[in-house]
Design a protein around this motif. Structure first.
Motif, PDB file in Angstrom:
ATOM      1  N   THR A  57      39.355  37.111  40.665  1.00 17.10           N
ATOM      2  CA  THR A  57      40.495  38.019  40.818  1.00 17.10           C
ATOM      3  C   THR A  57      41.315  38.104  39.543  1.00 17.10           C
ATOM      4  O   THR A  57      41.863  39.170  39.211  1.00 17.10           O
ATOM      5  CB  THR A  57      41.406  37.549  41.969  1.00 17.10           C
ATOM      6  OG1 THR A  57      40.627  37.407  43.163  1.00 17.10           O
ATOM      7  CG2 THR A  57      42.526  38.539  42.213  1.00 17.10           C
ATOM      8  N   LEU A  58      41.401  37.006  38.810  1.00 17.80           N
ATOM      9  CA  LEU A  58      42.247  36.955  37.616  1.00 17.80           C
ATOM     10  C   LEU A  58      41.509  37.306  36.330  1.00 17.80           C
ATOM     11  O   LEU A  58      42.147  37.628  35.327  1.00 17.80           O
ATOM     12  CB  LEU A  58      42.866  35.557  37.480  1.00 17.80           C
ATOM     13  CG  LEU A  58      43.735  35.095  38.646  1.00 17.80           C
ATOM     14  CD1 LEU A  58      44.266  33.696  38.383  1.00 17.80           C
ATOM     15  CD2 LEU A  58      44.892  36.059  38.886  1.00 17.80           C
ATOM     16  N   ILE A  59      40.168  37.227  36.358  1.00 14.55           N
ATOM     17  CA  ILE A  59      39.386  37.506  35.155  1.00 14.55           C
ATOM     18  C   ILE A  59      39.715  38.867  34.539  1.00 14.55           C
ATOM     19  O   ILE A  59      39.898  38.977  33.318  1.00 14.55           O
ATOM     20  CB  ILE A  59      37.878  37.390  35.452  1.00 14.55           C
ATOM     21  CG1 ILE A  59      37.474  35.916  35.577  1.00 14.55           C
ATOM     22  CG2 ILE A  59      37.026  38.080  34.391  1.00 14.55           C
ATOM     23  CD1 ILE A  59      37.542  35.156  34.266  1.00 14.55           C
ATOM     24  N   PRO A  60      39.816  39.969  35.328  1.00  6.78           N
ATOM     25  CA  PRO A  60      40.120  41.274  34.710  1.00  6.78           C
ATOM     26  C   PRO A  60      41.462  41.283  33.974  1.00  6.78           C
ATOM     27  O   PRO A  60      41.594  41.965  32.951  1.00  6.78           O
ATOM     28  CB  PRO A  60      40.135  42.239  35.903  1.00  6.78           C
ATOM     29  CG  PRO A  60      39.279  41.585  36.927  1.00  6.78           C
ATOM     30  CD  PRO A  60      39.532  40.117  36.775  1.00  6.78           C
ATOM     31  N   TYR A  61      42.440  40.549  34.465  1.00  6.70           N
ATOM     32  CA  TYR A  61      43.746  40.507  33.807  1.00  6.70           C
ATOM     33  C   TYR A  61      43.668  39.733  32.498  1.00  6.70           C
ATOM     34  O   TYR A  61      44.369  40.053  31.532  1.00  6.70           O
ATOM     35  CB  TYR A  61      44.787  39.880  34.738  1.00  6.70           C
ATOM     36  CG  TYR A  61      45.180  40.799  35.866  1.00  6.70           C
ATOM     37  CD1 TYR A  61      46.339  41.591  35.780  1.00  6.70           C
ATOM     38  CD2 TYR A  61      44.396  40.917  36.997  1.00  6.70           C
ATOM     39  CE1 TYR A  61      46.690  42.449  36.796  1.00  6.70           C
ATOM     40  CE2 TYR A  61      44.747  41.781  38.031  1.00  6.70           C
ATOM     41  CZ  TYR A  61      45.896  42.540  37.920  1.00  6.70           C
ATOM     42  OH  TYR A  61      46.235  43.399  38.933  1.00  6.70           O
ATOM     43  N   LEU A  62      42.818  38.728  32.459  1.00  8.08           N
ATOM     44  CA  LEU A  62      42.648  37.970  31.217  1.00  8.08           C
ATOM     45  C   LEU A  62      42.061  38.854  30.133  1.00  8.08           C
ATOM     46  O   LEU A  62      42.525  38.850  28.989  1.00  8.08           O
ATOM     47  CB  LEU A  62      41.739  36.761  31.474  1.00  8.08           C
ATOM     48  CG  LEU A  62      41.392  35.903  30.257  1.00  8.08           C
ATOM     49  CD1 LEU A  62      42.638  35.180  29.750  1.00  8.08           C
ATOM     50  CD2 LEU A  62      40.291  34.895  30.622  1.00  8.08           C
ATOM     51  N   PHE A  63      41.054  39.657  30.481  1.00  3.06           N
ATOM     52  CA  PHE A  63      40.337  40.432  29.473  1.00  3.06           C
ATOM     53  C   PHE A  63      40.917  41.832  29.243  1.00  3.06           C
ATOM     54  O   PHE A  63      40.466  42.529  28.338  1.00  3.06           O
ATOM     55  CB  PHE A  63      38.865  40.535  29.852  1.00  3.06           C
ATOM     56  CG  PHE A  63      38.103  39.264  29.642  1.00  3.06           C
ATOM     57  CD1 PHE A  63      37.652  38.908  28.378  1.00  3.06           C
ATOM     58  CD2 PHE A  63      37.856  38.403  30.699  1.00  3.06           C
ATOM     59  CE1 PHE A  63      36.957  37.733  28.175  1.00  3.06           C
ATOM     60  CE2 PHE A  63      37.158  37.219  30.512  1.00  3.06           C
ATOM     61  CZ  PHE A  63      36.711  36.883  29.239  1.00  3.06           C
TER      62      PHE A  63
END
Length: 261
Positions: free
Chosen positions: A158-164
């Motif tokens: 869930t958080l991966i897209p916000y990181l990248f």
């Protein structure tokens, strides 16, 4: 079953495996060897310490220094650090107001169902974006100042897209070959948890079924290894060979929004 070895004993076992002529396959995404039988079937797995190089040339085992970053992210909490050959040289802990207190749900998950019309939601979303900008800012500093050989990460899908997708770019791509997902449940990221994750990564790990116990005992005996540590069953579970879906970080989430291995 899981058995752990310190770096020096893990290096001894790796040499023994290489010299014995046992068929192996190396998985760089998990930094581990799969030991095969004469038919090419998988017998057991040997996760290498993060500070050991990929087992290409035996003579490089003791000579190569590995620099790495550990990145632990949960909703509203992050601990990251830069390590040189197992020693923490710098670390940072970030916290952010990302969780809806009454529901206990992160703002990112809430957006999928209820939107962001309320003022509190907008505040949480703003802090979420700033949270990842701060993380990437510190990562940029590490990668500009040092040669980083590996990136050990624990982060939910869930958080991966916000990181990248942060305005401050992540200093590595989503499919960077240096990425290594930590095969361990991570508690709320704080400095002590970061150090605990590092201690885990510094150990080698034999992963096998009880039927392979005789093979494991024989390998350890040939390597002159005694007193091997057994895993705490409540903390570690047997690692499946097909539990990683590659660069898309597709994982099922548990109740704490963690990556499951």
């Amino acid at each position: 079953m899981n058995r752990f070895l310190p770096k020096d004993k893990a290096a001894d076992l790796l040499r023994t495996i290489q010299q014995s002529g046992i068929r192996t396959e190396y998985d760089p995404e998990k930094h581990r060897l799969t030991l095969l039988d004469e038919h090419g079937d998988e017998q057991l797995y040997f996760r290498l310490p993060i500070t050991l190089p990929a087992p290409i040339k035996e003579q490089t085992i003791a000579k190569t220094r590995i620099n790495y970053v550990i990145l632990l992210i949960q909703s509203g909490n992050c601990a990251l650090g830069y390590f040189e050959d197992g020693v923490n040289r710098n670390h940072k802990v970030f916290r952010s107001y990302m969780v809806r207190k009454k529901q206990g749900k992160s703002q990112i998950k809430y957006l999928k169902t209820k939107g962001k019309s309320r003022a509190g939601s907008r505040v949480r979303l703003g802090e979420t974006l700033e949270f990842f900008e701060n993380i990437n800012g510190r990562l940029q500093e590490y990668f500009e100042a040092h040669d980083v050989n590996r990136i050990a990460i624990s982060c939910s899908k869930t958080l991966i897209p916000y990181l990248f997708s942060s305005k401050v770019e992540t200093p590595f791509a989503k499919n960077d070959p240096r990425l290594y997902k930590i095969p361990k449940h991570i508690h709320t990221p704080i400095y002590e948890v970061l150090l605990d994750a590092n201690r885990f990564l510094l150990r080698g790990e034999l992963i096998y079924e009880p039927a392979q116990q005789t093979i494991v005992d024989s390998l350890l005996q040939k390597a002159g290894i005694t007193g091997v540590e057994e895993a705490d069953e409540e903390e570690f579970t047997f690692e499946k060979p097909d539990d990683f879906e590659g660069e898309d970080f597709e994982e099922e989430e548990d109740e704490e929004d963690e990556m499951e291995w």
